[in-house]
Every structure is written in C-alpha cells, then in structure tokens.
Design a protein around this motif. Structure first.
Motif, short mmCIF file in Angstrom:
data_model
loop_
_atom_site.label_atom_id
_atom_site.label_comp_id
_atom_site.label_asym_id
_atom_site.label_seq_id
_atom_site.Cartn_x
_atom_site.Cartn_y
_atom_site.Cartn_z
N PRO A 49 0.83 -1.21 0.00
CA PRO A 49 0.00 0.00 0.00
C PRO A 49 0.86 1.26 0.00
CG PRO A 49 -0.80 -1.56 1.62
CD PRO A 49 0.52 -2.09 1.11
N ARG A 50 0.40 2.28 -0.70
CA ARG A 50 1.16 3.52 -0.85
C ARG A 50 1.60 4.11 0.49
NH1 ARG A 50 -1.35 7.95 -4.66
NH2 ARG A 50 -2.10 5.96 -5.36
N GLN A 51 0.71 4.06 1.49
CA GLN A 51 1.05 4.66 2.78
C GLN A 51 2.17 3.90 3.49
OE1 GLN A 51 -1.88 3.20 2.04
NE2 GLN A 51 -2.83 2.26 3.83
N HIS A 52 2.48 2.68 3.04
CA HIS A 52 3.55 1.90 3.66
C HIS A 52 4.78 1.75 2.77
CE1 HIS A 52 0.74 1.00 6.78
NE2 HIS A 52 -0.06 0.37 5.96
N ALA A 53 4.75 2.37 1.59
CA ALA A 53 5.84 2.20 0.62
C ALA A 53 7.18 2.71 1.16
CB ALA A 53 5.49 2.91 -0.69
N ARG A 54 7.16 3.83 1.85
CA ARG A 54 8.42 4.39 2.37
C ARG A 54 9.05 3.46 3.41
NH1 ARG A 54 9.25 10.58 4.25
NH2 ARG A 54 11.52 10.52 4.24
N ALA A 55 8.22 2.97 4.33
CA ALA A 55 8.72 2.04 5.34
C ALA A 55 9.18 0.75 4.68
CB ALA A 55 7.65 1.76 6.38
N ALA A 57 10.40 0.35 1.75
CA ALA A 57 11.67 0.57 1.06
C ALA A 57 12.86 0.44 2.02
CB ALA A 57 11.67 1.94 0.39
N HIS A 58 12.61 0.69 3.31
CA HIS A 58 13.66 0.58 4.33
C HIS A 58 13.62 -0.76 5.05
CE1 HIS A 58 14.84 4.71 3.74
NE2 HIS A 58 13.58 5.07 3.81
N GLY A 59 12.73 -1.66 4.59
CA GLY A 59 12.67 -2.98 5.19
C GLY A 59 11.78 -3.08 6.41
N THR A 60 11.02 -2.03 6.71
CA THR A 60 10.12 -2.05 7.86
C THR A 60 8.75 -2.55 7.41
OG1 THR A 60 11.26 -0.14 8.76
CG2 THR A 60 9.10 -0.65 9.69
N PRO A 61 8.24 -3.61 8.01
CA PRO A 61 6.93 -4.12 7.61
C PRO A 61 5.81 -3.17 8.01
CG PRO A 61 7.77 -5.38 9.45
CD PRO A 61 8.84 -4.43 9.06
N PRO A 62 4.69 -3.21 7.30
CA PRO A 62 3.56 -2.34 7.65
C PRO A 62 2.94 -2.77 8.98
CG PRO A 62 2.91 -3.88 5.96
CD PRO A 62 4.38 -4.05 6.16
N TYR A 65 1.86 -6.54 10.34
CA TYR A 65 2.57 -7.60 9.63
C TYR A 65 3.26 -8.47 10.66
CZ TYR A 65 4.74 -9.70 5.56
OH TYR A 65 5.11 -10.58 4.57
N ALA A 66 3.30 -9.75 10.43
CA ALA A 66 3.82 -10.72 11.40
C ALA A 66 5.28 -10.45 11.77
CB ALA A 66 3.70 -12.13 10.84
N PRO A 67 5.60 -10.49 13.06
CA PRO A 67 6.99 -10.33 13.49
C PRO A 67 7.87 -11.42 12.88
CG PRO A 67 5.51 -10.27 15.37
CD PRO A 67 4.70 -10.69 14.18
N GLY A 68 9.05 -11.03 12.47
CA GLY A 68 9.98 -11.99 11.88
C GLY A 68 9.70 -12.30 10.42
N ALA A 69 8.69 -11.66 9.85
CA ALA A 69 8.35 -11.90 8.45
C ALA A 69 9.41 -11.25 7.56
CB ALA A 69 6.98 -11.33 8.14
N PRO A 70 9.52 -11.72 6.33
CA PRO A 70 10.53 -11.15 5.43
C PRO A 70 10.25 -9.71 5.06
CG PRO A 70 9.09 -12.64 4.24
CD PRO A 70 8.74 -12.76 5.70
N SER A 71 11.28 -9.00 4.68
CA SER A 71 11.16 -7.61 4.24
C SER A 71 10.73 -7.57 2.78
CB SER A 71 12.50 -6.90 4.40
OG SER A 71 12.88 -6.89 5.74
N THR A 74 13.02 -5.02 -3.52
CA THR A 74 13.29 -3.68 -4.05
C THR A 74 12.18 -3.21 -4.98
OG1 THR A 74 14.62 -4.65 -5.82
CG2 THR A 74 15.79 -3.89 -3.84
N GLU A 75 11.37 -4.14 -5.50
CA GLU A 75 10.26 -3.77 -6.38
C GLU A 75 9.04 -3.35 -5.57
OE1 GLU A 75 11.61 -7.03 -6.82
OE2 GLU A 75 13.09 -6.22 -8.19
N GLY A 76 9.12 -3.42 -4.23
CA GLY A 76 8.01 -3.01 -3.40
C GLY A 76 7.00 -4.10 -3.12
N HIS A 77 7.36 -5.34 -3.38
CA HIS A 77 6.47 -6.46 -3.09
C HIS A 77 7.03 -7.25 -1.90
CE1 HIS A 77 4.01 -5.93 -6.65
NE2 HIS A 77 5.12 -5.71 -7.32
N TRP A 78 6.15 -7.89 -1.16
CA TRP A 78 6.59 -8.72 -0.05
C TRP A 78 6.98 -10.08 -0.57
CZ3 TRP A 78 7.60 -6.24 4.19
CH2 TRP A 78 6.96 -5.01 4.41
N PRO A 79 8.18 -10.55 -0.25
CA PRO A 79 8.62 -11.86 -0.73
C PRO A 79 7.87 -12.99 -0.04
CG PRO A 79 10.22 -10.99 0.80
CD PRO A 79 9.16 -9.92 0.61
#
Length: 80
Positions: A49-55, A57-62, A65-71, A74-79
């Motif tokens: 989501p756009r409101q979470h794109a900046r976070a 990009a720095h690897g911070t989950p929205p 989001y589950a703790p320990g989940a992957p970041s 670089t394309e902005g998708h969750w692996p």
C-alpha cells in the motif's frame, strides 16, 4: 488475489482429503508443494500500500505484519 484465494481453498480441501485418507502421502505432499508454490507466486505480486511504501523501502513491515516476516523486495512487493 483470486489465485491466492483459490490455492488456499484447494490446500484446505487437500488437508481434508488427507484427514479422510482419500489421498496417499505422496500425492498429498506433491499437491501441497504445488499449491504452496502457487500461493507464494501470487503473494509475491501483492502490492505494498502507498502509505507503507516508504517504510517498506527501508525494510520495515507495515502495521500488523507478522513479526519476523521477510522484508519487501526492491520492487516493493513482499517476498514469499
């Protein structure tokens, strides 16, 4: 999203068939792997989501989001 939902539903039904001994172990594991791969591929296409794109990009989950989940990638998708 529909691909993910369909695969998740099929996975649930597969577990039900296994619990009822309708499928053998090999078939269960083969189908389970295929469905999980389908879910992974579909999930990788979920947009951040756009409101979470900046976070993201720095690897911070929205939030939520589950703790320990992957970041995110670089394309902005969750692996997966």
């Amino acid at each position: 999203m529909s691909d993910y939902q369909l695969a998740a539903t099929e996975l649930g039904l597969l577990h039900e068939r296994a619990a009822r001994h309708i499928v053998d172990d090999q078939t269960f594991h083969e189908e389970q792997r295929a469905l999980l791969e389908c879910m992974s591929a579909a999930r990788a296409r979920f947009p951040v989501p756009r409101q979470h794109a900046r976070a993201a990009a720095h690897g911070t989950p929205p939030p939520g989001y589950a703790p320990g989940a992957p970041s995110p990638t670089t394309e902005g998708h969750w692996p997966v």
